[in-house]
Enzyme design. Structure first.
Site, PDB file in Angstrom:
ATOM      1  N   TYR A 101       0.642  -1.143   0.054  1.00  0.00           N
ATOM      2  CA  TYR A 101      -0.141  -0.012   0.020  1.00  0.00           C
ATOM      3  C   TYR A 101       0.793   1.203   0.202  1.00  0.00           C
ATOM      4  O   TYR A 101       2.024   1.254  -0.691  1.00  0.00           O
ATOM      5  CB  TYR A 101      -1.044  -0.098   0.934  1.00  0.00           C
ATOM      6  CG  TYR A 101      -2.080   0.705   0.788  1.00  0.00           C
ATOM      7  CD1 TYR A 101      -2.975   0.589  -0.248  1.00  0.00           C
ATOM      8  CD2 TYR A 101      -2.458   1.992   1.443  1.00  0.00           C
ATOM      9  CE1 TYR A 101      -3.978   1.383  -0.722  1.00  0.00           C
ATOM     10  CE2 TYR A 101      -3.448   2.916   1.187  1.00  0.00           C
ATOM     11  CZ  TYR A 101      -4.295   2.303   0.010  1.00  0.00           C
ATOM     12  OH  TYR A 101      -5.695   3.096  -0.343  1.00  0.00           O
ATOM     13  N   LYS A 172      -6.265  -1.899  -0.901  1.00  0.00           N
ATOM     14  CA  LYS A 172      -7.258  -1.660   0.497  1.00  0.00           C
ATOM     15  C   LYS A 172      -7.808  -3.190   0.909  1.00  0.00           C
ATOM     16  O   LYS A 172      -7.788  -3.365   2.024  1.00  0.00           O
ATOM     17  CB  LYS A 172      -8.305  -0.608   0.254  1.00  0.00           C
ATOM     18  CG  LYS A 172      -7.775   0.663   0.575  1.00  0.00           C
ATOM     19  CD  LYS A 172      -7.801   1.047   1.840  1.00  0.00           C
ATOM     20  CE  LYS A 172      -7.039   2.446   2.280  1.00  0.00           C
ATOM     21  NZ  LYS A 172      -8.217   3.567   1.852  1.00  0.00           N
TER      22      LYS A 172
END
Length: 558
Positions: A101, A172
């Site tokens: 991420y 996510k």
């Protein structure tokens, strides 16, 4: 051989089984499974445990020096063997979180079409309008419980990335699983491909999205509505997370659908929840209340205003009136401090504008700058989403506040307002800091300062787990406030005066469990979920918490 004694009955065999990332075990298929599932000759002879596979994968991972290469390597494992992928992340989460991420995912979004290997999730193109119900039926995963969706218009601090924004829902949802134990079989990343206004992408022969200026207005709204109705029909109990929508759409979409479907906007509500949690922890460490703080925001977009509204709600919960709470909030954008005599303020900005009569003396010659606000408003908290924190601003703040709370929240790292090392140096080590992107500990005057990452991954996985386990039909503001409170309770600095503002990532499973229980209990209390006792909710949470372990397979007929 197996850590889990559960047996799974499958109709798939041969290459079809090996190509299913959710079911593939690679070299860990037992001799019996290789025989029964027509895998003989398709795999090397060695029978390995997932631990041995993970050791090999990590050894390969370490051969890469470039973060993008590491990202691509991990994504390849995710697309071929998801159980191994999450075992690898489980064992190296602090090291790999910045790779899967932020900040690396930002570059991956920019390079999405160039590094594309295989499809994941759904690409809903505007030319396909009228057929969204049929397209949802094409999803590889049928038991979908959590959807993360973007239209790619405001990806992190990088702007319009078109379908490259798909990297955000993929990342996510990986964190929903890695941090919150959500079974990856129940997740679905989606990008709404409504075109792009990024001229570089439109002229790039490698760009894989719809080459068309962005659809806007009623056409855009109707397309989103078709998507929402299709999801309600296909997966009526799914949680929808809106991600990285532009300011002009983010808040209107949230307001339109928050009372109609189970949804939330992570940029607005998730960011607000983790920020309030960080502030509550900082206040506890400093021996004060949030309602005593004076808070300045650099950046008055939907994310910043969402955080501000959450802070107002917490201040009211601590005893302030609405007007008294708002008087403690100063929103600064590129035009200066927002005041009620300004033209063209957005609806969500108007409620946070200061009364011009109160602040007019702060700068009589023009707009009120950030330095003017710090000098006259004497804030104790400075939050950037995004903005620019200069040495002069930080030192002026420190002059009237012994322990200033500074949250430079912009990401990726290249967009940060000021580095933690600078802030610590400018405040002689007194500042309490949490950042939006990861930073190494800072050494100043022979003392080490761990830097907390004010990362939404502390919040949204636990919210998702709590919603699923409780059967909640909505995500309410009160549920989000509970997540902030629980996160603050997990703060090492608040607990014992040492360590970072937020718990280490190695403790993220425990944090997610605690948040999930608080969210689930609040959902039951608000009649947004079936009535269950705390014990029943805990059992539900544990039953939903997926672990990256191989199961025994038995073959069954189609």
């Amino acid at each position: 051989m197996y850590e889990n004694n559960k047996t799974l009955y499958l109709p798939y065999a041969g290459p079809t089984l090996l190509e299913n990332a959710l079911l593939n075990k690679g070299s860990a298929f037992s001799p019996e499974e290789r025989q029964n599932f027509s895998l003989m000759g398709l795999l090397p002879a060695a029978i390995e445990s997932i631990t041995e596979q993970e050791e090999r994968a990590y050894s390969q991972y370490q051969t890469f020096n470039d973060d993008m290469d590491k990202h691509i390597y991990l994504r390849n494992i995710q697309d071929t063997n998801e159980t191994l992928y999450y075992r690898l992340i489980d064992n190296h989460i602090e090291e790999m979180m910045p790779i899967i991420y932020t900040p690396t995912v930002g570059a991956a979004c920019e390079q999405f079409s160039n590094i594309y290997r295989r499809g994941r999730g759904l690409f809903l193109g505007y030319p396909d309008k009228g057929n969204i119900v049929d397209i949802l039926n094409n999803a590889a995963r049928q038991d979908v419980k959590i959807i993360v969706i973007t239209d790619g218009e405001r990806i992190l601090g990088l702007g319009d990335q078109g379908i490259g924004g798909m990297g955000i829902p993929i990342g996510k949802l990986a964190l929903y699983t890695a941090c919150g134990g959500i079974n990856p079989a129940n997740t679905l990343p989606i990008v709404l491909d409504v075109g792009t206004n990024n001229t570089q992408l439109l002229s790039d022969p490698m760009y894989m999205g719809w080459r068309h200026p962005r659809i806007t207005g009623q056409e855009y709204d109707d397309f989103v509505e078709e998507f929402i109705q299709a999801v309600k029909s296909r997966w009526p109990n799914a949680l929808i997370q809106f991600e990285d929508f532009a300011q002009k759409n983010a808040m209107p979409l949230l307001n339109r659908y928050k009372d109609k479907v189970c949804c939330f906007n992570d940029d607005i509500q998730g960011t607000a929840a983790v920020t309030v949690g960080s502030l509550l922890a900082a206040c506890k460490a400093a021996g004060s209340e949030l309602s005593e703080q004076r808070i300045t925001f650099v950046g008055a977009g939907s994310a910043g205003c969402g955080i501000a509204e959450a802070i107002v709600a917490q201040m009211i919960a601590e005893g302030l009136s609405d007007s008294a709470a708002r008087a403690r909030i100063f929103m600064v954008d590129r035009w200066g401090l927002l005041t009620d005599n300004m033209q063209n303020l957005l609806d969500f900005q108007q409620k946070l504008a200061q009364k011009s009569a109160t602040v007019s003396q702060w700068n009589e010659t023009g707009n009120i700058s950030l330095l003017d606000v710090v000098s006259n408003g004497k804030p104790t908290v400075l939050i950037g989403v995004p903005g620019l924190f200069s040495q002069e601003v930080i030192m002026e703040m420190h002059a009237h506040c012994k322990r200033p709370i500074v949250l430079p929240l912009s990401n990726p790292t290249s967009r940060v307002e000021a580095t933690p090392s600078d802030i610590i140096r400018w405040t002689e080590g007194d500042a309490l800091i949490a950042t939006g992107s990861p930073f190494d500990p800072v050494i100043f005057n022979e003392k080490t300062y761990p830097i907390a990452q004010c990362n939404n991954s502390y919040i949204f996985p636990g919210i998702g787990l709590g919603v699923l386990a409780s059967g909640a039909t909505r995500v309410t503001d009160e549920m989000l406030m509970e997540s902030s409170r629980v996160l603050a309770e997990c703060s090492p600095l608040a607990q014992n005066g040492n360590g970072a503002l937020l718990p280490p990532l190695k403790d993220i499973h425990q944090v997610s469990h605690c948040i999930a229980l608080a969210v689930a209990k609040k959902a039951v209390e608000q009649n947004k979920a079936p009535q269950r006792t705390e014990k029943q909710l805990l059992e539900k949470i544990e039953s939903y918490f997926w672990k990256p372990e191989y199961l025994k397979y038995k073959r069954t007929a189609l």
